[in-house]
Scaffold this motif. Structure first.
Motif, PDB file in Angstrom:
ATOM      1  N   ALA A 191     -44.551 -60.613  -0.880  1.00  0.00           N
ATOM      2  CA  ALA A 191     -44.478 -59.503   0.070  1.00  0.00           C
ATOM      3  C   ALA A 191     -44.869 -59.923   1.482  1.00  0.00           C
ATOM      4  CB  ALA A 191     -45.362 -58.355  -0.411  1.00  0.00           C
ATOM      5  N   LEU A 192     -45.977 -60.613   1.627  1.00  0.00           N
ATOM      6  CA  LEU A 192     -46.410 -61.016   2.961  1.00  0.00           C
ATOM      7  C   LEU A 192     -45.444 -62.030   3.565  1.00  0.00           C
ATOM      8  CD1 LEU A 192     -48.542 -60.685   5.139  1.00  0.00           C
ATOM      9  CD2 LEU A 192     -49.833 -62.549   4.086  1.00  0.00           C
ATOM     10  N   VAL A 235     -33.315 -58.137   2.242  1.00  0.00           N
ATOM     11  CA  VAL A 235     -34.342 -58.874   2.986  1.00  0.00           C
ATOM     12  C   VAL A 235     -35.504 -59.208   2.072  1.00  0.00           C
ATOM     13  CG1 VAL A 235     -36.155 -58.578   4.730  1.00  0.00           C
ATOM     14  CG2 VAL A 235     -33.784 -58.103   5.317  1.00  0.00           C
ATOM     15  N   TYR A 236     -35.911 -58.261   1.235  1.00  0.00           N
ATOM     16  CA  TYR A 236     -37.028 -58.538   0.327  1.00  0.00           C
ATOM     17  C   TYR A 236     -36.653 -59.605  -0.693  1.00  0.00           C
ATOM     18  CZ  TYR A 236     -41.288 -58.036  -2.257  1.00  0.00           C
ATOM     19  OH  TYR A 236     -42.495 -58.320  -2.841  1.00  0.00           O
ATOM     20  N   ALA A 237     -35.459 -59.500  -1.268  1.00  0.00           N
ATOM     21  CA  ALA A 237     -35.055 -60.460  -2.300  1.00  0.00           C
ATOM     22  C   ALA A 237     -34.967 -61.880  -1.741  1.00  0.00           C
ATOM     23  CB  ALA A 237     -33.709 -60.035  -2.892  1.00  0.00           C
ATOM     24  N   VAL A 238     -34.318 -62.033  -0.586  1.00  0.00           N
ATOM     25  CA  VAL A 238     -34.167 -63.364   0.003  1.00  0.00           C
ATOM     26  C   VAL A 238     -35.519 -63.906   0.468  1.00  0.00           C
ATOM     27  CG1 VAL A 238     -33.117 -64.669   1.886  1.00  0.00           C
ATOM     28  CG2 VAL A 238     -31.782 -62.935   0.678  1.00  0.00           C
ATOM     29  N   GLY A 239     -36.296 -63.065   1.142  1.00  0.00           N
ATOM     30  CA  GLY A 239     -37.598 -63.501   1.624  1.00  0.00           C
ATOM     31  C   GLY A 239     -38.536 -63.900   0.503  1.00  0.00           C
ATOM     32  N   THR A 240     -38.500 -63.167  -0.598  1.00  0.00           N
ATOM     33  CA  THR A 240     -39.352 -63.493  -1.742  1.00  0.00           C
ATOM     34  C   THR A 240     -38.953 -64.823  -2.371  1.00  0.00           C
ATOM     35  OG1 THR A 240     -39.834 -61.176  -2.252  1.00  0.00           O
ATOM     36  CG2 THR A 240     -40.075 -62.744  -4.040  1.00  0.00           C
ATOM     37  N   ILE A 264     -45.934 -55.991 -15.956  1.00  0.00           N
ATOM     38  CA  ILE A 264     -44.526 -56.409 -15.915  1.00  0.00           C
ATOM     39  C   ILE A 264     -44.462 -57.705 -15.117  1.00  0.00           C
ATOM     40  CG2 ILE A 264     -42.193 -55.786 -15.201  1.00  0.00           C
ATOM     41  CD1 ILE A 264     -42.985 -52.868 -15.441  1.00  0.00           C
ATOM     42  N   ARG A 265     -44.060 -58.755 -15.766  1.00  0.00           N
ATOM     43  CA  ARG A 265     -44.161 -60.088 -15.165  1.00  0.00           C
ATOM     44  C   ARG A 265     -43.326 -60.207 -13.898  1.00  0.00           C
ATOM     45  NH1 ARG A 265     -43.233 -65.857 -18.319  1.00  0.00           N
ATOM     46  NH2 ARG A 265     -43.783 -67.207 -16.530  1.00  0.00           N
ATOM     47  N   TRP A 266     -42.085 -59.701 -13.917  1.00  0.00           N
ATOM     48  CA  TRP A 266     -41.230 -59.890 -12.751  1.00  0.00           C
ATOM     49  C   TRP A 266     -41.748 -59.122 -11.546  1.00  0.00           C
ATOM     50  CZ3 TRP A 266     -38.848 -56.147  -9.943  1.00  0.00           C
ATOM     51  CH2 TRP A 266     -38.642 -54.899 -10.532  1.00  0.00           C
ATOM     52  N   VAL A 267     -42.370 -57.967 -11.787  1.00  0.00           N
ATOM     53  CA  VAL A 267     -42.951 -57.188 -10.691  1.00  0.00           C
ATOM     54  C   VAL A 267     -44.103 -57.961 -10.075  1.00  0.00           C
ATOM     55  CG1 VAL A 267     -44.255 -55.095 -10.105  1.00  0.00           C
ATOM     56  CG2 VAL A 267     -42.225 -54.946 -11.568  1.00  0.00           C
ATOM     57  N   ASN A 268     -44.999 -58.475 -10.917  1.00  0.00           N
ATOM     58  CA  ASN A 268     -46.143 -59.222 -10.417  1.00  0.00           C
ATOM     59  C   ASN A 268     -45.712 -60.477  -9.654  1.00  0.00           C
ATOM     60  OD1 ASN A 268     -47.612 -57.291 -11.752  1.00  0.00           O
ATOM     61  ND2 ASN A 268     -48.250 -58.629 -13.426  1.00  0.00           N
ATOM     62  N   MET A 301     -55.497 -60.006 -14.832  1.00  0.00           N
ATOM     63  CA  MET A 301     -54.114 -59.535 -14.828  1.00  0.00           C
ATOM     64  C   MET A 301     -53.916 -58.553 -13.672  1.00  0.00           C
ATOM     65  SD  MET A 301     -51.107 -59.586 -16.186  1.00  0.00           S
ATOM     66  CE  MET A 301     -51.372 -60.383 -17.765  1.00  0.00           C
ATOM     67  N   ARG A 302     -52.858 -58.764 -12.908  1.00  0.00           N
ATOM     68  CA  ARG A 302     -52.563 -57.876 -11.790  1.00  0.00           C
ATOM     69  C   ARG A 302     -52.125 -56.508 -12.294  1.00  0.00           C
ATOM     70  NH1 ARG A 302     -51.302 -60.098  -6.677  1.00  0.00           N
ATOM     71  NH2 ARG A 302     -51.761 -62.322  -6.540  1.00  0.00           N
ATOM     72  N   ASN A 303     -52.419 -55.466 -11.499  1.00  0.00           N
ATOM     73  CA  ASN A 303     -51.967 -54.116 -11.809  1.00  0.00           C
ATOM     74  C   ASN A 303     -50.521 -53.969 -11.347  1.00  0.00           C
ATOM     75  OD1 ASN A 303     -54.614 -53.830 -12.519  1.00  0.00           O
ATOM     76  ND2 ASN A 303     -55.121 -52.323 -10.957  1.00  0.00           N
ATOM     77  N   SER A 304     -49.589 -53.875 -12.292  1.00  0.00           N
ATOM     78  CA  SER A 304     -48.176 -53.846 -11.916  1.00  0.00           C
ATOM     79  C   SER A 304     -47.815 -52.610 -11.108  1.00  0.00           C
ATOM     80  CB  SER A 304     -47.296 -53.934 -13.170  1.00  0.00           C
ATOM     81  OG  SER A 304     -47.423 -55.207 -13.782  1.00  0.00           O
ATOM     82  N   ASN A 305     -48.551 -51.506 -11.315  1.00  0.00           N
ATOM     83  CA  ASN A 305     -48.264 -50.311 -10.521  1.00  0.00           C
ATOM     84  C   ASN A 305     -48.551 -50.563  -9.043  1.00  0.00           C
ATOM     85  OD1 ASN A 305     -50.974 -50.519 -11.444  1.00  0.00           O
ATOM     86  ND2 ASN A 305     -51.380 -48.411 -10.877  1.00  0.00           N
ATOM     87  N   ILE A 306     -49.661 -51.231  -8.753  1.00  0.00           N
ATOM     88  CA  ILE A 306     -50.002 -51.540  -7.366  1.00  0.00           C
ATOM     89  C   ILE A 306     -49.084 -52.629  -6.818  1.00  0.00           C
ATOM     90  CG2 ILE A 306     -51.807 -52.391  -5.823  1.00  0.00           C
ATOM     91  CD1 ILE A 306     -52.342 -49.605  -6.873  1.00  0.00           C
ATOM     92  N   GLU A 307     -48.725 -53.604  -7.654  1.00  0.00           N
ATOM     93  CA  GLU A 307     -47.816 -54.660  -7.202  1.00  0.00           C
ATOM     94  C   GLU A 307     -46.445 -54.090  -6.872  1.00  0.00           C
ATOM     95  OE1 GLU A 307     -49.095 -57.786  -6.653  1.00  0.00           O
ATOM     96  OE2 GLU A 307     -50.855 -56.569  -7.095  1.00  0.00           O
ATOM     97  N   LEU A 308     -46.003 -53.111  -7.652  1.00  0.00           N
ATOM     98  CA  LEU A 308     -44.725 -52.464  -7.350  1.00  0.00           C
ATOM     99  C   LEU A 308     -44.813 -51.696  -6.034  1.00  0.00           C
ATOM    100  CD1 LEU A 308     -41.835 -51.825  -8.202  1.00  0.00           C
ATOM    101  CD2 LEU A 308     -42.717 -49.879  -9.524  1.00  0.00           C
ATOM    102  N   LEU A 309     -45.970 -51.098  -5.765  1.00  0.00           N
ATOM    103  CA  LEU A 309     -46.165 -50.416  -4.483  1.00  0.00           C
ATOM    104  C   LEU A 309     -46.068 -51.404  -3.323  1.00  0.00           C
ATOM    105  CD1 LEU A 309     -46.847 -47.939  -2.781  1.00  0.00           C
ATOM    106  CD2 LEU A 309     -49.271 -48.348  -3.273  1.00  0.00           C
ATOM    107  N   ARG A 310     -46.577 -52.627  -3.499  1.00  0.00           N
ATOM    108  CA  ARG A 310     -46.429 -53.644  -2.449  1.00  0.00           C
ATOM    109  C   ARG A 310     -44.944 -53.893  -2.148  1.00  0.00           C
ATOM    110  NH1 ARG A 310     -51.527 -56.335  -2.007  1.00  0.00           N
ATOM    111  NH2 ARG A 310     -52.658 -56.394  -3.996  1.00  0.00           N
ATOM    112  N   ILE A 311     -44.159 -53.998  -3.202  1.00  0.00           N
ATOM    113  CA  ILE A 311     -42.730 -54.255  -3.030  1.00  0.00           C
ATOM    114  C   ILE A 311     -42.063 -53.095  -2.312  1.00  0.00           C
ATOM    115  CG2 ILE A 311     -40.547 -54.601  -4.248  1.00  0.00           C
ATOM    116  CD1 ILE A 311     -42.169 -55.988  -6.480  1.00  0.00           C
TER     117      ILE A 311
END
Length: 358
Positions: A266-267, A308-313, A256-260, A1-11
């Protein structure tokens, strides 16, 4: 399971990077009001914090882990896909944006420096097994000394003297990678200290932008530019990066599923919006906001980063589902054993005498 805190930091980091590109790649008028120019400069600060955080995250997870050839291949294929796809789209839609230099870089996106971050990041990944060996063989005191020496040589001296004795983004990535692992094993500050480092770094840089911009107009000061302190190795930016990263790393967030899911793109967001052809088309469309004043510039910069993040994702998640998963599945099916052997050799997980690098 991904760490949502770190995944949110990526965003958050990628949104900050998009805001930076809004600032530095916009065709802003010259000689405008100081307040408007300062607002544009303020939006540039977070980009290098975002870059630092991405590399710190890599070290945080990989310094005790292993390099996977599949990961390198996935990043390379993703980079080539977006470079070729954007080139093809604009060759049809707006060919005047495809200059000879942009064409050359688009054809060889990894080695040409079309995406400087990708070039350095892939080199970091390839080097990571050796960095891991170095990290594992250092005592805790040795790691502390390495971090202090790296800080003095790579951050403090360039900040104070305007002279960078190393002058290499890749060497800086090496240092951040090791720092990320060290922060996982031994947190640097308390939560309050992390918040203070972040706030102090941000406020110092913003204040310096206003002060230097004013001095330029009042006295013709030209020793440094207003954005002098924003670069990733400058002490205020480095301190803010460590503070932001550590705050998220210590955050006990439930999955948090949507965050992950959103963080997976991100890339892709970076590869889409910072493609040289794409940014030559994108950012000039927003220059009209300059006439509305500093508040509107700041609001549009933040909104641009989010959009930009929303469209790119959305684009990248579709690419992952329709292209990456089938292609990577086919590759694993045909060359999975070979990739596992390459992983073992690159990480020295076979018996010591089985490979000269082990």
């Amino acid at each position: 399971m991904r760490n949502s805190n770190i995944e949110l930091l990526r965003i958050v980091s990628m949104v900050l990077i998009a805001m930076f590109h809004f600032s530095v790649h916009g065709t802003w008028p010259e000689g405008g009001p100081l307040a408007s120019d300062t607002a544009v400069e303020m939006l540039s600060f977070g980009g290098k914090i975002g870059v630092n955080c991405f590399v710190l995250i890599t070290g945080y997870f990989m310094v005790h882990g292993h390099l996977k050839v599949q990961s390198l291949l996935r990043i390379a294929l993703q980079t080539w896909f977006y470079s070729f796809a954007i080139l093809a789209i604009f060759a049809i839609a707006q060919p005047d944006l495809i200059t000879p230099d942009r064409l050359r870089k688009a054809v060889t996106p990894i080695t040409s420096g079309e995406y400087w971050f990708i070039t350095c990041y892939l080199a970091l990944m390839v080097t990571s097994p050796f960095l891991n060996v170095l990290y594992r063989h250092l005592t805790d005191d040795g790691r502390r000394r390495l971090m202090i020496i790296g800080f003095v040589v790579l951050s403090a001296i360039p900040t104070i003297t305007i002279y960078n004795p190393i002058g290499s983004d890749l060497v800086w990535f090496f240092y951040l990678y090791l720092m990320g692992g060290w922060l996982r094993d031994r947190p640097l500050w308390t939560r309050r200290g992390n918040a203070c480092a972040l706030a102090a770094g941000v406020l110092f840089v913003w204040a310096s932008m206003a002060a230097i911009g004013w001095a330029q107009r009042a006295f013709g000061f030209d020793y440094v530019l207003p954005d002098y302190f924003i670069w990733q190795y400058m002490v205020p930016t480095f301190a803010a990066s460590l503070g932001l990263f550590s705050l998220f790393a210590e955050w006990k967030m439930p999955p948090i599923r949507w965050v992950n899911t959103a963080a997976k793109g991100a890339l892709g967001v970076y590869l889409i919006h910072d493609n040289p052809i794409m940014r030559a088309w994108l950012w000039p469309h927003l220059v009209w906001v300059y006439a509305l004043g500093p508040a509107a510039i700041l609001a549009m910069g933040v909104l641009s980063g989010i959009v930009v993040y929303a469209v790119g994702t959305a684009i990248d998640l579709a690419r992952i589902r329709l292209l990456e998963r089938p292609i990577m599945g086919w590759i694993r099916g045909h060359w999975g054993v070979l990739m596992l052997e390459a992983d073992a050799i690159s990480n020295c997980t076979q018996p010591p005498n089985s490979h000269p690098l082990c």
